[in-house]
Structure formats: structure tokens, C-alpha cells
Scaffold this motif. Structure first.
Motif, PDB file in Angstrom:
ATOM      1  N   ALA A 325       0.823  -1.210   0.000  1.00 35.03           N
ATOM      2  CA  ALA A 325       0.000   0.000   0.000  1.00 35.03           C
ATOM      3  C   ALA A 325       0.856   1.259   0.000  1.00 35.03           C
ATOM      4  CB  ALA A 325      -0.928  -0.001   1.215  1.00 35.03           C
ATOM      5  N   TYR A 326       0.622   2.121  -0.965  1.00 37.44           N
ATOM      6  CA  TYR A 326       1.219   3.464  -1.069  1.00 37.44           C
ATOM      7  C   TYR A 326       2.738   3.468  -1.266  1.00 37.44           C
ATOM      8  CZ  TYR A 326      -3.359   4.540   0.855  1.00 37.44           C
ATOM      9  OH  TYR A 326      -4.710   4.594   1.069  1.00 37.44           O
ATOM     10  N   THR A 327       3.328   2.352  -1.667  1.00 38.37           N
ATOM     11  CA  THR A 327       4.778   2.374  -1.905  1.00 38.37           C
ATOM     12  C   THR A 327       5.135   3.314  -3.055  1.00 38.37           C
ATOM     13  OG1 THR A 327       4.556   0.415  -3.317  1.00 38.37           O
ATOM     14  CG2 THR A 327       5.214   0.055  -1.025  1.00 38.37           C
ATOM     15  N   SER A 328       4.216   3.503  -4.003  1.00 44.01           N
ATOM     16  CA  SER A 328       4.503   4.381  -5.144  1.00 44.01           C
ATOM     17  C   SER A 328       4.174   5.844  -4.860  1.00 44.01           C
ATOM     18  CB  SER A 328       3.713   3.912  -6.375  1.00 44.01           C
ATOM     19  OG  SER A 328       2.318   4.013  -6.135  1.00 44.01           O
ATOM     20  N   ARG A 329       3.478   6.123  -3.758  1.00 43.65           N
ATOM     21  CA  ARG A 329       3.102   7.503  -3.424  1.00 43.65           C
ATOM     22  C   ARG A 329       3.863   8.049  -2.223  1.00 43.65           C
ATOM     23  NH1 ARG A 329      -3.530   7.144  -3.771  1.00 43.65           N
ATOM     24  NH2 ARG A 329      -3.649   6.289  -5.903  1.00 43.65           N
ATOM     25  N   GLU A 330       4.563   7.186  -1.515  1.00 45.26           N
ATOM     26  CA  GLU A 330       5.284   7.606  -0.304  1.00 45.26           C
ATOM     27  C   GLU A 330       6.681   8.083  -0.653  1.00 45.26           C
ATOM     28  OE1 GLU A 330       7.024   5.670   3.854  1.00 45.26           O
ATOM     29  OE2 GLU A 330       5.576   4.562   2.638  1.00 45.26           O
ATOM     30  N   ILE A 337       3.043  10.931   2.254  1.00 47.44           N
ATOM     31  CA  ILE A 337       2.229  10.201   1.285  1.00 47.44           C
ATOM     32  C   ILE A 337       1.218  11.155   0.659  1.00 47.44           C
ATOM     33  CG2 ILE A 337       0.582   8.329   0.929  1.00 47.44           C
ATOM     34  CD1 ILE A 337       1.874   6.886   3.284  1.00 47.44           C
ATOM     35  N   ASP A 338       1.245  11.211  -0.677  1.00 45.11           N
ATOM     36  CA  ASP A 338       0.320  12.087  -1.393  1.00 45.11           C
ATOM     37  C   ASP A 338       0.203  11.566  -2.820  1.00 45.11           C
ATOM     38  OD1 ASP A 338      -1.029  14.147  -2.752  1.00 45.11           O
ATOM     39  OD2 ASP A 338      -0.255  15.640  -1.353  1.00 45.11           O
ATOM     40  N   LYS A 339      -1.019  11.467  -3.316  1.00 42.27           N
ATOM     41  CA  LYS A 339      -1.242  11.006  -4.676  1.00 42.27           C
ATOM     42  C   LYS A 339      -0.536  11.899  -5.686  1.00 42.27           C
ATOM     43  CE  LYS A 339      -4.953   9.810  -7.898  1.00 42.27           C
ATOM     44  NZ  LYS A 339      -6.436   9.740  -8.080  1.00 42.27           N
TER      45      LYS A 339
END
Length: 390
Positions: A325-330, A337-339
């Protein structure tokens, strides 16, 4: 640690005909045994043997060992079927698919794999030949071939049964080998984070990117060709489609082996472990546009992860699985963490601290960090016990 090595047989036309007749007879007998088991509810080898053993030998002319294997293969098939039914892999009880699976006997394809033990199969490694039982009698001098390293593994570590298999007109022996595992590294200095993707098949936290752009273009060309041949429907089109069947899968398997070998070797050389994302259920969770779905569903993420895991286990490299979860946004620096941190597929720019990096490289750093935390908490490798070597 158990591995299965695929060894290619090179039989003469006469030898190939004997092998084909043997597979057909064994699978026809196994299908008949499955019908008896379904009727009598005798699903254990000893009970089923009382109903079928003599008839198999008389009716199909199978030897004692081949008859035993036909019975055991049938029992194993029913055991697998029951496990799948309990797991819900055929839907809920009462559904059409469930009833279709459980309401009729198991059947075997004419060229389904047939197990061979040491009484039915012997190896002459120096001559690169095998002696194998067939319904026409014992057949000697069947030539085999393979990569030198794999054949050395077979010669040194072969143990247990081997399966005779015919795929696309080619003959193979799937040989079970018992490999001694390397001493596990219980004190890794860190973890190599591996981010799996489509544009970049694998990106490691050490800076290596395995691009998939060229491969994806070739896969798209294969799919286009396959679609044209299916629409054409002529005999020559079907013949050509059969010739190219499995090309995409074979190419993907070869590339996955090469990538996984590189990652495991790098981790072993640097004294690190390997951190992978737990991608279980990714196909159900992903929300993609229709043109992207084929690419996602046809790429073998699980296969690449399994290859990395078993090669790491063989080398004594620890493997941990982390929450994706959120490895690509963190942000791997400040962990914000932000889109909006990822404005495009390849670009990552943190909205908080301004850190900029290739998006996949940033994700691999996050996976590496999470892998270390998981190791500290005592996570263990989930490497598979049995994996095929192509």
C-alpha cells in the motif's frame, strides 16, 4: 530444498511413437480408474487397488509399477479436487460450476504427464541417454539434452519420481531434485527492495532497472498475430497458431529466470536480504482502463516473485514480504504520502520536501525500508518448496 528440472528427450520417430502409445494407455487406464473411484467412493490407493489393479494389467497391458502409478495418480487428482472444492475455487456449493466439478468423474488428457520411478526409468549420464519402460517393452538409448548446469544438478541430486510429459510435440522428463540449501544469512546488512511493474519489470533499490518496453512491444505483436490467425480460421492459420502457441509465456519465463537470478546474486554478493511486495489479489484490487487490463492480467508477477524467492532460498538469502500500500506515493526520504507525489508513471516529486527520483526507484527504496522493519519484527520467507526450472 526440492527443485524440478525439465530435461528434453530427443527420441527417434519409432521411440516417440512408443512413448505416445504409453502415455495414451496410462491415461486411458487412469480415466477408467477415476470412474471406478467415483462409483465406489474408494478414493484411497489401497482400497482402489482392490477394484482396479488386475483389470488395468490385463486390459491395457501395463506393468505392475505403471498400474500402481495410474491408481495413485487418480487418488491424487481426487485429493486436489476436494481441496479446491473446500477452498471455494469452483464457487459455492450448489453453483453450476461447483456441480460440474464434483458431479462427474475426473478425466485425464491422452498426453497428461505420467510418473516414472527408478524401476521404470534409469539414467546413463555419460552417454546422455535414458532407459525407459513403454507398453512396447523396455526402450534403451533414448537421448536427452539440456543446459549443462541443469544436467549436472540432475546427475548429482536426482531423487524420487520423474514425470514423462509431451508438450507441443516435444518430449520432456520433469526430474525432482533434492538440493542442499546454503547456510541462511541470519544477519543481513540490509534489504534489496524490488518493485515489480509493467513498464519496468523489476526495479531494485540498488539502482538496477529491468525495462519491459521492448518485451511489451513484442508481446503486443504476438497478441495481434494470434488475433488475426484466430479470425482467419483457415487450416494454415490454425497450423501457424499452433506453432506459435505459448511463445509469449516461454519468453516471459525466460526473462523472469534471468531477472530473478541477477537479483538473488546481487543480494548474496552484498550480504543483504530481498524485500518483495505481497501482491496477492492485485488483479482484483487494480482499477485500470480496458486497454491496460490485458497487459496487467497477462504478466506473471507471481512467477517472477516465486523465481526470486526460490533462487534466494537456494543461495541462503532471506526474503520478506511487505504491504504494497502506497509504496509508489510515499516519499522514501520524509515518508510523506500524497497522490500528487507521482504526477506520471516515471516521475516522483515529493510535495513536502521536494525530493525527486524515478518513481519506481523511489518505490523500491520504500520496499527496502519496509523489508528491514519486517525483518526486525521477525517476518520469515515464504519461498515455495517446489519450483520449476525451465
Amino acid at each position: 530444498m526440492k527443485l524440478v528440472v525439465r530435461v528434453k528427450l530427443l527420441p527417434t520417430p519409432v521411440q516417440a511413437a512408443a512413448l505416445e502409445a504409453t502415455l495414451h494407455a496410462c491415461n486411458e487406464a487412469a480415466t477408467w480408474v477415476a470412474g471406478v473411484a467415483f462409483t465406489t467412493k474408494a478414493m484411497k490407493p489401497l482400497a482402489l487397488r482392490k477394484h482396479t489393479y488386475q483389470q488395468i494389467k490385463i486390459r491395457w497391458g501395463l506393468g505392475a509399477q505403471a498400474a500402481q502409478h495410474a491408481i495413485k495418480k487418480t487418488c491424487d487428482a481426487y485429493t486436489t479436487l476436494r481441496a479446491n472444492l473446500r477452498a471455494g475455487n469452483y464457487g459455492k456449493p450448489g453453483s453450476q460450476r461447483y456441480e460440474n466439478a464434483s458431479g462427474k468423474p475426473v478425466t485425464f488428457r491422452p498426453q497428461a504427464a505420467q510418473p516414472y520411478d527408478d524401476r521404470m526409468l534409469s539414467w546413463q549420464h555419460e552417454e546422455r541417454t535414458v532407459s525407459i519402460w513403454t507398453v512396447s517393452g523396455r526402450m534403451t538409448g533414448v537421448v536427452f539434452a539440456g543446459e549443462a548446469g541443469q544436467l549436472a544438478v540432475v546427475a548429482a541430486h536426482r531423487k524420487g519420481e520423474s514425470d514423462l510429459l509431451c508438450q507441443g510435440g516435444q518430449w520432456y522428463l520433469l526430474v525432482t531434485c533434492d538440493i542442499t540449501e546454503a547456510q541462511p544469512n541470519t544477519h543481513p546488512v540490509g534489504f534489496v527492495g524490488v518493485d515489480l511493474g509493467i513498464v519496468n519489470i523489476a526495479t531494485t533499490s540498488t539502482g538496477k532497472r529491468h525495462s519491459g518496453r521492448r518485451l511489451n512491444r513484442r508481446r503486443e505483436a504476438d497478441r495481434t498475430l494470434r488475433s488475426k490467425l484466430q479470425k482467419k480460421g483457415t487450416k494454415s492459420a490454425k497450423r501457424r497458431a499452433k506453432k506459435h502457441a505459448g511463445r509469449e509465456a516461454r519468453r516471459a519465463r525466460d526473462i523472469n529466470h534471468k531477472i530473478s537470478k541477477h537479483i538473488a546474486a546481487e543480494a548474496q554478493r552484498t550480504g543483504r536480504g530481498i524485500a518483495l511486495e505481497d501482491l496477492t489479489g492485485i488483479r482484483e484490487r487494480a482499477r485500470l482502463r480496458k486497454p491496460q487490463r490485458t497487459t496487467l492480467h497477462s504478466w506473471s508477477f507471481h512467477q517472477l516473485g516465486a523465481f526470486i524467492a526460490y533462487k534466494a532460498k537456494r543461495a541462503g538469502v532471506p526474503v520478506v514480504y511487505v504491504d504494497p500500500a502506497y509504496t509508489s506515493r510515499e516519499c522514501s526520504k520524509c515518508h510523506h504520502i500524497d497522490k500528487r507525489n507521482r504526477p506520471s508513471q516515471a516521475v516522483f516529486t515529493c510535495r513536502s520536501c521536494g525530493f525527486a527520483e524515478h518513481a519506481d526507484r523511489n518505490a523500491s527504496h520504500n520496499i527496502s525500508h519496509r523489508g528491514w522493519y519486517a525483518w526486525v519484527r521477525g517476518a520469515e520467507s515464504q519461498a515455495p518448496a517446489l519450483t520449476l526450472i525451465a
